[in-house]
Design an enzyme around this catalytic site. Structure first.
Site, PDB file in Angstrom:
ATOM      1  N   SER A 273       0.831  -1.223   0.000  1.00 18.65           N
ATOM      2  CA  SER A 273       0.000   0.000   0.000  1.00 18.65           C
ATOM      3  C   SER A 273       0.858   1.263   0.000  1.00 18.65           C
ATOM      4  O   SER A 273       0.540   2.241  -0.690  1.00 18.65           O
ATOM      5  CB  SER A 273      -0.959   0.004   1.192  1.00 18.65           C
ATOM      6  OG  SER A 273      -0.270  -0.221   2.396  1.00 18.65           O
ATOM      7  N   HIS A 303      -2.078  -8.817   2.327  1.00 21.28           N
ATOM      8  CA  HIS A 303      -1.724  -7.536   2.962  1.00 21.28           C
ATOM      9  C   HIS A 303      -2.862  -7.175   3.941  1.00 21.28           C
ATOM     10  O   HIS A 303      -3.154  -7.948   4.850  1.00 21.28           O
ATOM     11  CB  HIS A 303      -1.513  -6.507   1.842  1.00 21.28           C
ATOM     12  CG  HIS A 303      -0.883  -5.207   2.248  1.00 21.28           C
ATOM     13  ND1 HIS A 303      -0.260  -5.003   3.441  1.00 21.28           N
ATOM     14  CD2 HIS A 303      -0.803  -4.003   1.584  1.00 21.28           C
ATOM     15  CE1 HIS A 303       0.189  -3.765   3.520  1.00 21.28           C
ATOM     16  NE2 HIS A 303      -0.138  -3.126   2.409  1.00 21.28           N
ATOM     17  N   HIS A 349       5.682 -12.528   7.841  1.00 22.45           N
ATOM     18  CA  HIS A 349       5.906 -11.152   7.392  1.00 22.45           C
ATOM     19  C   HIS A 349       7.083 -11.113   6.431  1.00 22.45           C
ATOM     20  O   HIS A 349       8.015 -11.921   6.564  1.00 22.45           O
ATOM     21  CB  HIS A 349       6.170 -10.208   8.579  1.00 22.45           C
ATOM     22  CG  HIS A 349       5.933  -8.783   8.229  1.00 22.45           C
ATOM     23  ND1 HIS A 349       6.914  -7.991   7.672  1.00 22.45           N
ATOM     24  CD2 HIS A 349       4.818  -8.013   8.307  1.00 22.45           C
ATOM     25  CE1 HIS A 349       6.402  -6.791   7.435  1.00 22.45           C
ATOM     26  NE2 HIS A 349       5.134  -6.778   7.810  1.00 22.45           N
ATOM     27  N   ARG A 358       3.247  -4.330  16.857  1.00 26.14           N
ATOM     28  CA  ARG A 358       1.852  -3.855  16.727  1.00 26.14           C
ATOM     29  C   ARG A 358       0.897  -4.915  17.289  1.00 26.14           C
ATOM     30  O   ARG A 358      -0.147  -4.602  17.833  1.00 26.14           O
ATOM     31  CB  ARG A 358       1.538  -3.552  15.257  1.00 26.14           C
ATOM     32  CG  ARG A 358       2.459  -2.491  14.659  1.00 26.14           C
ATOM     33  CD  ARG A 358       2.252  -2.348  13.160  1.00 26.14           C
ATOM     34  NE  ARG A 358       2.558  -3.592  12.450  1.00 26.14           N
ATOM     35  CZ  ARG A 358       2.361  -3.784  11.149  1.00 26.14           C
ATOM     36  NH1 ARG A 358       1.858  -2.797  10.412  1.00 26.14           N
ATOM     37  NH2 ARG A 358       2.659  -4.925  10.565  1.00 26.14           N
ATOM     38  N   ASP A 404      -2.245  -8.084  11.864  1.00 27.65           N
ATOM     39  CA  ASP A 404      -3.613  -8.488  11.511  1.00 27.65           C
ATOM     40  C   ASP A 404      -4.122  -9.661  12.341  1.00 27.65           C
ATOM     41  O   ASP A 404      -5.316  -9.935  12.354  1.00 27.65           O
ATOM     42  CB  ASP A 404      -3.665  -8.856  10.027  1.00 27.65           C
ATOM     43  CG  ASP A 404      -3.292  -7.674   9.161  1.00 27.65           C
ATOM     44  OD1 ASP A 404      -3.856  -6.592   9.393  1.00 27.65           O
ATOM     45  OD2 ASP A 404      -2.437  -7.816   8.282  1.00 27.65           O
TER      46      ASP A 404
HETATM   47  N1  CMX Z   1       1.235 -19.536   6.511  1.00 29.55           N
HETATM   48  C1  CMX Z   1       1.660 -20.469   5.628  1.00 29.55           C
HETATM   49  N2  CMX Z   1       2.689 -20.284   4.789  1.00 29.55           N
HETATM   50  C2  CMX Z   1       3.319 -19.107   4.873  1.00 29.55           C
HETATM   51  C3  CMX Z   1       2.957 -18.114   5.788  1.00 29.55           C
HETATM   52  C4  CMX Z   1       1.855 -18.354   6.622  1.00 29.55           C
HETATM   53  N3  CMX Z   1       1.412 -17.460   7.484  1.00 29.55           N
HETATM   54  N4  CMX Z   1       3.789 -17.061   5.623  1.00 29.55           N
HETATM   55  C5  CMX Z   1       4.634 -17.382   4.625  1.00 29.55           C
HETATM   56  N5  CMX Z   1       4.355 -18.627   4.174  1.00 29.55           N
HETATM   57  C6  CMX Z   1       4.971 -19.318   3.053  1.00 29.55           C
HETATM   58  C7  CMX Z   1       4.866 -18.436   1.819  1.00 29.55           C
HETATM   59  O1  CMX Z   1       3.599 -18.567   1.203  1.00 29.55           O
HETATM   60  C8  CMX Z   1       6.009 -18.961   0.989  1.00 29.55           C
HETATM   61  O2  CMX Z   1       5.572 -20.154   0.398  1.00 29.55           O
HETATM   62  P1  CMX Z   1       6.027 -20.546  -1.098  1.00 29.55           P
HETATM   63  O3  CMX Z   1       7.495 -20.785  -1.004  1.00 29.55           O
HETATM   64  O4  CMX Z   1       5.230 -21.780  -1.392  1.00 29.55           O
HETATM   65  O5  CMX Z   1       5.697 -19.394  -1.967  1.00 29.55           O
HETATM   66  C9  CMX Z   1       7.066 -19.303   2.024  1.00 29.55           C
HETATM   67  O6  CMX Z   1       6.351 -19.452   3.275  1.00 29.55           O
HETATM   68  C10 CMX Z   1       8.124 -18.236   2.198  1.00 29.55           C
HETATM   69  O7  CMX Z   1       7.474 -17.003   2.443  1.00 29.55           O
HETATM   70  P2  CMX Z   1       8.191 -15.849   3.297  1.00 29.55           P
HETATM   71  O8  CMX Z   1       9.413 -15.440   2.555  1.00 29.55           O
HETATM   72  O9  CMX Z   1       8.331 -16.254   4.711  1.00 29.55           O
HETATM   73  O10 CMX Z   1       7.091 -14.706   3.277  1.00 29.55           O
HETATM   74  P3  CMX Z   1       6.779 -13.656   2.126  1.00 29.55           P
HETATM   75  O11 CMX Z   1       7.662 -12.488   2.337  1.00 29.55           O
HETATM   76  O12 CMX Z   1       6.793 -14.276   0.790  1.00 29.55           O
HETATM   77  O13 CMX Z   1       5.267 -13.275   2.447  1.00 29.55           O
HETATM   78  C11 CMX Z   1       3.436 -12.670   3.810  1.00 29.55           C
HETATM   79  C12 CMX Z   1       4.928 -12.489   3.549  1.00 29.55           C
HETATM   80  C13 CMX Z   1       2.988 -11.723   4.894  1.00 29.55           C
HETATM   81  C14 CMX Z   1       2.662 -12.364   2.532  1.00 29.55           C
HETATM   82  C15 CMX Z   1       3.201 -14.137   4.253  1.00 29.55           C
HETATM   83  O14 CMX Z   1       3.856 -14.371   5.482  1.00 29.55           O
HETATM   84  C16 CMX Z   1       1.745 -14.499   4.379  1.00 29.55           C
HETATM   85  O15 CMX Z   1       1.134 -14.869   3.366  1.00 29.55           O
HETATM   86  N6  CMX Z   1       1.137 -14.414   5.623  1.00 29.55           N
HETATM   87  C17 CMX Z   1      -0.266 -14.681   5.806  1.00 29.55           C
HETATM   88  C18 CMX Z   1      -1.090 -13.483   5.341  1.00 29.55           C
HETATM   89  C19 CMX Z   1      -0.925 -12.315   6.269  1.00 29.55           C
HETATM   90  O16 CMX Z   1      -1.042 -12.439   7.484  1.00 29.55           O
HETATM   91  N7  CMX Z   1      -0.676 -11.129   5.705  1.00 29.55           N
HETATM   92  C20 CMX Z   1      -0.595  -9.880   6.480  1.00 29.55           C
HETATM   93  C21 CMX Z   1       0.793  -9.295   6.554  1.00 29.55           C
HETATM   94  C22 CMX Z   1       0.795  -7.954   7.268  1.00 29.55           C
HETATM   95  C23 CMX Z   1       0.132  -6.924   6.421  1.00 29.55           C
HETATM   96  O17 CMX Z   1       0.641  -6.571   5.350  1.00 29.55           O
HETATM   97  O18 CMX Z   1      -0.948  -6.448   6.782  1.00 29.55           O
END
Ligand code: CMX
Length: 468
Positions: A273, A303, A349, A358, A404
């Site tokens: 964002s 996000h 994250h 937070r 979140d």
């Molecule tokens: N549950 C399951 N798998 C997860 C995970 C979770 N909470 N967080 C990361 N992973 C997975 C990723 O999907 C990725 O899988 P692939 O290799 O199959 O693609 C792997 O672990 C590595 O990811 P990462 O490098 O640790 O995390 P990213 O930087 O790619 O993604 C984020 C970060 C936040 C998108 C991810 O942790 C996620 O999807 N979390 C759940 C959704 C969420 O809570 N989002 C809110 C974030 C805060 C915000 O922006 O508001």
């Protein structure tokens, strides 16, 4: 009949009250506004940046790996963002201050929570405002809250099943009609004055966001019954937001709104964002168009929409286990989620490698106000189990909860139960972080963004060449 002593006492107390009000008003009149303060300090900063670029423009600050190009540009040091920096372990610092430091050092309107007006001041100027300056800013924002008729008509005409975030973005785009920046640009304004028009748009937008959010809430969930509520020019941002959402005289909910608005505001510049708002603004699209673009990014489930996903995920679990919050039952649910190829919402994250501060700030709020609330207990129980399960799965780089994971539970407690609205609140808060940077972008004459892209074939060529 009153005795002459009682009359004297009451006259003295009235005089004292009058003189207190007079001195308060006088302080308000004397305090420099945010705009005046910014106008005083930005030229020296703009000049320093110009000199810095001139002297050190050729210094190499980072090297990019192929994995970063394919991995969402993760971690590449290539964005300028003045308001905040995110440390993977320590979490966010707003102009050098952690969340507890912000809470301790900036003016507060209630008992505990920081207030977003003071944070806005800090993010834009790098300075801590006085209480008088913070109040002045509250009044300024409240005075900008009125929505144009075409925006309210537009919101009222939208289908109730259109997601609140889509409605939010549409409403913000419709405010383009009010853009002083776009009008000034069309009239040929000098570059040196861009920041002034951007400032006016950003503050007008901030002032109107509670009214937009509340109208969406009212239309979608309450048959428009809250639409006649108006912001009070003498109330602060958090209190007005609570009032417009129909939470009258609920000091704890107001405190929650102040906390919520402050902690969701800024998380450095690379998140979707923030970066999107900055990117679109770099084309000199107005703050309205830029922020609406940022909102569309915030609406994504990875996000900001994760706060809605968390609630839906929690309720599904709650329904299935009927009060069994044991380690075994939570573990089973977590594995079911992961084995279904889904993410655990509210965990992980892109930058953080520890529990999000937070999250901790919200947990502390819950511990103080409703430690025995069932849903809070469930969130706490998951916190005990999820990091271990996610670590065992071995995919995520961060098994800890993010912001979140907690926010929806607090809103549920106070009766704001409509989860699909939660990202709208996140969006209102995010404006406090990304709009000051837009003003800075225009004041510092930041360039239009244009990173380099290649096809996979070209990257293959590049890798072969660089390996030789
Ligand atoms: N549950 C399951 N798998 C997860 C995970 C979770 N909470 N967080 C990361 N992973 C997975 C990723 O999907 C990725 O899988 P692939 O290799 O199959 O693609 C792997 O672990 C590595 O990811 P990462 O490098 O640790 O995390 P990213 O930087 O790619 O993604 C984020 C970060 C936040 C998108 C991810 O942790 C996620 O999807 N979390 C759940 C959704 C969420 O809570 N989002 C809110 C974030 C805060 C915000 O922006 O508001």
């Amino acid at each position: 009949m009153l005795s002459s002593q009682a009359i004297k006492k009451s006259a003295a107390s009235a005089l004292k009250q009058q003189s207190r009000l007079f001195s308060q008003n006088n302080n308000l009149l004397q305090a420099k506004s945010l705009k005046e303060t910014f106008k005083d300090i930005y030229p020296a900063k703009a000049a320093a940046i110009k000199e810095f670029k001139k002297q050190y423009g050729d210094v190499v600050i980072d090297q990019v790996k192929l994995s970063q190009a394919y991995g969402g540009m993760r971690g590449i040091k290539s964005l300028v963002w003045e308001g905040s920096v995110l440390d993977p372990v320590e979490g966010i610092r707003f102009r050098g201050l952690t969340i507890p430091e912000v809470t301790e050092q900036l003016p507060k309107f209630g008992a505990d929570s920081p207030c977003p007006e003071a944070l806005l001041w800090l993010l834009l100027t790098g300075e801590k405002p006085s209480m008088e300056q913070t109040k002045l800013l509250s009044k300024d924002l409240a005075s900008r809250s009125e929505l144009p008729k075409h925006t309210t008509d537009l919101l009222d005409s939208l289908p109730k099943d259109l997601h609140p975030m889509a409605q939010f973005s549409i409403a913000v785009v419709s405010l383009e009609s009010e853009s002083k920046f776009s009008k000034a640009y069309a009239a040929g304004v000098n570059k040196g004055e861009y920041w002034d028009y951007a400032y006016e748009d950003c503050l007008n937008l901030l002032g109107k966001l509670p009214a937009i959010g509340a109208r969406i809430y009212s239309n979608v969930f309450h048959e428009g019954k809250l639409n006649n509520l108006k912001a009070d020019p003498n109330s602060d941002y958090g209190k007005n937001l609570a009032h417009l959402l129909g939470f009258e005289n609920n000091e704890n909910f107001t405190e929650l709104m102040r906390l919520y608005m402050t902690i969701h505001s800024d998380h450095e510049g690379g998140n979707v964002s923030a970066h999107t708002t900055h990117l679109v603004g770099s084309a000199l699209s107005s703050p309205y168009l830029s922020f609406a673009a940022g909102l569309n990014g915030l609406a994504g489930p990875l996000h900001g929409r994760a706060n809605q996903e968390v609630l839906e995920w929690l309720f599904k679990f709650k329904e299935a286990v009927k009060g069994d919050y044991s380690k075994e039952s939570i573990e089973k649910y977590l594995w079911e989620t992961l084995n279904a190829g889904r993410v655990v919402p509210g965990y992980g994250h892109a930058v953080l490698r520890k529990t999000d501060p937070r999250y901790t700030a919200q947990r502390e709020f819950a511990l103080k106000h409703f430690p025995d609330y069932d849903l809070f207990k469930l969130v706490s129980a998951i916190y005990q189990v999820a990091p271990e399960v996610l670590t065992k799965q071995g995919k995520t780089k961060n098994p800890w909860p993010n912001v979140d994971s907690h926010s929806g539970v607090l809103l549920q407690y106070y009766g704001l139960t409509e989860a699909s609205f939660y990202t709208v609140l996140f969006g209102i808060s995010r404006a406090f972080g990304v709009l000051p940077q837009l003003i800075l972008d225009r004041a510092y004459g930041m360039s239009i963004e244009r990173p380099k892209s290649f096809s996979t074939e070209k990257f293959m060529e590049l890798v072969t060449k660089n390996q030789k």
